[in-house]
Design an enzyme around this catalytic site. Structure first.
Site, PDB file in Angstrom:
ATOM      1  N   LYS A 285       0.759  -1.220   0.036  1.00 10.32           N
ATOM      2  CA  LYS A 285       0.112  -0.082  -0.154  1.00 10.32           C
ATOM      3  C   LYS A 285       0.876   1.247   0.000  1.00 10.32           C
ATOM      4  O   LYS A 285       1.696   1.308   0.712  1.00 10.32           O
ATOM      5  CB  LYS A 285      -0.873  -0.132   1.285  1.00 10.32           C
ATOM      6  CG  LYS A 285      -2.054  -0.913   1.420  1.00 10.32           C
ATOM      7  CD  LYS A 285      -2.986  -0.830   2.535  1.00 10.32           C
ATOM      8  CE  LYS A 285      -3.818  -1.979   2.786  1.00 10.32           C
ATOM      9  NZ  LYS A 285      -4.899  -1.741   1.762  1.00 10.32           N
ATOM     10  N   ARG A 359      -9.866 -12.023   2.026  1.00 10.53           N
ATOM     11  CA  ARG A 359     -10.660 -12.987   1.570  1.00 10.53           C
ATOM     12  C   ARG A 359      -9.925 -14.139   1.648  1.00 10.53           C
ATOM     13  O   ARG A 359     -10.491 -15.444   1.589  1.00 10.53           O
ATOM     14  CB  ARG A 359     -10.994 -12.744   0.075  1.00 10.53           C
ATOM     15  CG  ARG A 359     -10.009 -12.530  -0.884  1.00 10.53           C
ATOM     16  CD  ARG A 359     -10.252 -11.615  -2.058  1.00 10.53           C
ATOM     17  NE  ARG A 359     -10.490 -10.468  -1.855  1.00 10.53           N
ATOM     18  CZ  ARG A 359     -10.915  -9.427  -2.766  1.00 10.53           C
ATOM     19  NH1 ARG A 359     -11.156  -9.832  -4.050  1.00 10.53           N
ATOM     20  NH2 ARG A 359     -11.074  -8.198  -2.528  1.00 10.53           N
TER      21      ARG A 359
HETATM   22  N1  BES Z   1      -7.691  -4.086   4.568  1.00 14.32           N
HETATM   23  C1  BES Z   1      -8.100  -3.714   3.143  1.00 14.32           C
HETATM   24  C2  BES Z   1      -9.437  -2.863   3.144  1.00 14.32           C
HETATM   25  C3  BES Z   1      -9.674  -1.654   3.927  1.00 14.32           C
HETATM   26  C4  BES Z   1      -9.610  -0.297   3.108  1.00 14.32           C
HETATM   27  C5  BES Z   1     -10.197  -1.654   5.122  1.00 14.32           C
HETATM   28  C6  BES Z   1      -9.886   0.576   3.803  1.00 14.32           C
HETATM   29  C7  BES Z   1     -10.350  -0.454   5.791  1.00 14.32           C
HETATM   30  C8  BES Z   1     -10.193   0.512   5.194  1.00 14.32           C
HETATM   31  C9  BES Z   1      -8.064  -4.848   2.373  1.00 14.32           C
HETATM   32  O1  BES Z   1      -7.294  -5.818   2.570  1.00 14.32           O
HETATM   33  C10 BES Z   1      -7.602  -4.377   1.014  1.00 14.32           C
HETATM   34  O2  BES Z   1      -6.540  -4.093   0.743  1.00 14.32           O
HETATM   35  N2  BES Z   1      -8.612  -4.637   0.123  1.00 14.32           N
HETATM   36  C11 BES Z   1      -8.095  -4.159  -1.311  1.00 14.32           C
HETATM   37  C12 BES Z   1      -8.794  -5.307  -2.491  1.00 14.32           C
HETATM   38  C13 BES Z   1      -8.425  -5.036  -3.650  1.00 14.32           C
HETATM   39  C14 BES Z   1      -6.711  -5.034  -3.903  1.00 14.32           C
HETATM   40  C15 BES Z   1      -8.825  -6.003  -4.652  1.00 14.32           C
HETATM   41  C16 BES Z   1      -8.994  -2.727  -1.743  1.00 14.32           C
HETATM   42  O3  BES Z   1     -10.078  -2.770  -1.230  1.00 14.32           O
HETATM   43  O4  BES Z   1      -8.353  -1.770  -2.190  1.00 14.32           O
HETATM   44 MN    MN Z   2      -5.246  -5.587   1.939  1.00  9.97          MN
END
Ligand code: BES
Ligand code: MN
Ligand code: ZN
Length: 511
Positions: A285, A359
């Site tokens: 990230k 997931r």
């Molecule tokens: N933990 C994050 C989702 C999240 C985002 C939680 C903001 C709390 C606040 C999750 O693991 C994630 O990174 N999801 C990605 C999925 C994508 C790569 C398909 C996302 O939502 O960008």
């Molecule tokens: Mn994530």
């Protein structure tokens, strides 16, 4: 922890730091709410106009302090806004009371005792006010100040939460009122514990540490706790949990919490996403997106808190909690985009994005939870940024493989004061996760990303088992200013929905 008591005392004679009264927004200015009649009388019936002079309107969120009338043992009256006066013959909404009590408790941080003279007409009202007060009194100061200052308690930069909330007009001898207070205490204390876990920095709360907390709580509350460590996970073939944890120096865990009641007719399984820190892994990230990712175990915290609360309440339903714990980090041993994992179910997953890790851990836990053939499975997860885009930061999304169950969860959430909204699972989005190499990829189309994630999870739920998925990515962690009973930081989102779901299941209201 804040104490909660029911009191029949008169406001004037009560030894407390403050008396809390309600003020509503009337057509012609503020109106003193029921419960505060004796206080108003002591101001010669002029409390409303005094409040108006001080700028109060009765709007929700307002808190106005004024000196208590002469003859009162408490020095301060705190008037909290209740919003619009209810329609004729209607009582104040439980959520209005909960939030007002939360505002009061927050305003009175550092005080020893507050007496609540808010509208209280039923045991349910007492429960709502109690819950709001206990949740509003929450403070996370474990990392504030030096150990030295802390030993002197409050000597430094923290006030500490309100120590005692007494509910005036409560009936201390009435069974229903007593039960309401017991329930408020169990739910709010465990919810606050979930908040503590969420707020604890990830260098201290890693999978093994979380598992240890669960073990200790299990001992205390008669819940059976089983922990699978990395060796047991490898032996069992939990490729999803291991794949996500592979890049971290802190190995993953799968925790099973089993609460059983001899009178249970139903079995509910709860599954929580427990990523103790989500850096994104190799699909790292960017800065700006990782500062609050200690909150990525909020689903597991909610499941844990709910199971403990259910045990404390002795509900007549079997509840199994599953905490899928891992830390998602990049390193030489981390899972790479392109790797294929063999999941606990036997399916293979091509990891296209290591940041879609939730997931993967949930899939293994869902398959495992299905083996017990529970009557229903509910998973809770900070799963997708897409859900935050769709619903904002106060509302969680509800998906399910059963329309009636999805509706029930949405209604239950509404009832306990947790905003949620039903979301669809459009089948056509499944093909976006087709993988040339494996059975499925962990990513699909970007559009509708929250729904894609739900479709992925669905594939790992046992055949014929009713299942719902709560994506709490929005409401789990509150970055703005506190409001109502919601503090900054971990909120404890979904705990109250899960507890009410267990109560409804025990009562035979569902399925
Ligand atoms: N933990 C994050 C989702 C999240 C985002 C939680 C903001 C709390 C606040 C999750 O693991 C994630 O990174 N999801 C990605 C999925 C994508 C790569 C398909 C996302 O939502 O960008
Ligand atoms: Mn994530
Ligand atoms: Zn995540």
């Amino acid at each position: 922890m804040t104490a909660l008591t029911l009191s029949t005392a008169a406001a004037s004679g009560l030894r407390a730091d403050a008396i809390v009264v309600g003020v509503a927004k009337g057509a012609k200015g503020p109106v003193v709410a029921p419960g505060a009649e004796s206080v108003d009388k002591a101001y010669d019936g002029k409390l409303a106009s005094v409040l108006e002079t001080l700028g109060a309107s009765g709007a929700e969120g307002e808190a106005t302090k004024l000196p208590a009338p002469s003859g009162f043992k408490a020095p301060v009256i705190l008037a909290v806004g209740l919003g619009a006066v209810p329609e004729k013959d209607q009582a104040y909404d439980a959520e209005v009371l909960r939030r007002a009590a939360g505002v009061a408790a927050r305003t009175l941080a550092g005080s020893k005792k507050a007496a609540f003279a808010l509208p209280l007409e039923s045991a349910a009202d007492a429960g709502a006010i109690g819950e709001g007060a206990l949740l509003g009194a929450y403070a996370f100061d474990a990392y504030k100040g030096t150990a030295d200052a802390k030993a002197k308690k409050g000597a430094k930069d923290t006030k500490g939460p309100l120590a005692e909330a007494a509910l005036l007009g409560g009936k201390p001898r009435d069974k229903a009122y007593k039960a309401a207070v017991e329930r408020a205490l169990a739910v709010a204390e465990e919810l606050n514990r979930a908040r503590d876990l969420i707020n604890t920095p990830p260098n201290d709360l890693y999978p093994e540490a979380f598992a240890a907390v669960a073990q200790a709580a299990g001992k205390e509350h008669g819940i059976k706790v089983q922990v699978l460590d990395e060796k047991a996970l490898a032996k069992g073939g939990y490729g999803g949990i291991l794949g996500v944890g592979a890049g971290s120096a802190a190995p993953p865990r799968l925790v099973k919490l089993s609460y059983t009641s001899s009178k249970a007719k139903k079995h509910l399984a709860l599954v929580g996403k427990g990523i103790t820190y989500d850096s994104g892994g190799i699909s790292l990230k960017p800065a700006g997106h990782n500062e609050t990712m200690k909150c990525d175990m909020s689903g597991a915290a909610a499941v844990f808190a709910a199971v403990v609360a259910v045990a404390r309440l002795g509900l007549e339903v079997n509840v199994t909690g599953w905490l899928a714990l891992a830390e998602n980090m990049p390193s030489g041993s981390a899972t790479r985009p392109g790797d294929v994992l063999r999941m606990y179910s036997g399916k293979t997953v091509e990891v296209l994005n290591t940041d879609a890790e939730g997931r993967l851990v949930l899939a293994d836990a869902l398959t495992k939870a299905s083996e017990d053939q529970p009557d229903a499975i509910v998973d809770v997860a900070t799963l997708t940024g897409a859900m935050v885009l769709a619903l904002g930061d106060r509302t969680f999304g509800v998906m399910a493989n059963d329309d009636a169950f999805r509706t029930s969860i949405h209604e239950i959430a509404e009832e306990v004061g947790e905003p949620s909204w039903p979301m669809p699972m459009p089948e056509h989005l499944r093909k976006g996760m087709d993988s040339p190499t494996a059975d499925i990829a962990n990513m699909g189309e970007r559009m509708g990303g929250g729904l894609v994630a739900g479709l992925f999870l669905k594939e790992f739920v046992g055949e014929g088992i009713t299942w719902a998925h709560l994506d709490i990515a929005g409401p789990a962690f509150h970055e703005g200013a506190p409001y109502g009973y919601t503090p900054k930081g971990g909120t404890g989102s979904a705990v109250r929905t899960l507890v009410r779901l267990a109560e409804r299941t025990a009562a035979g209201d569902l399925g």
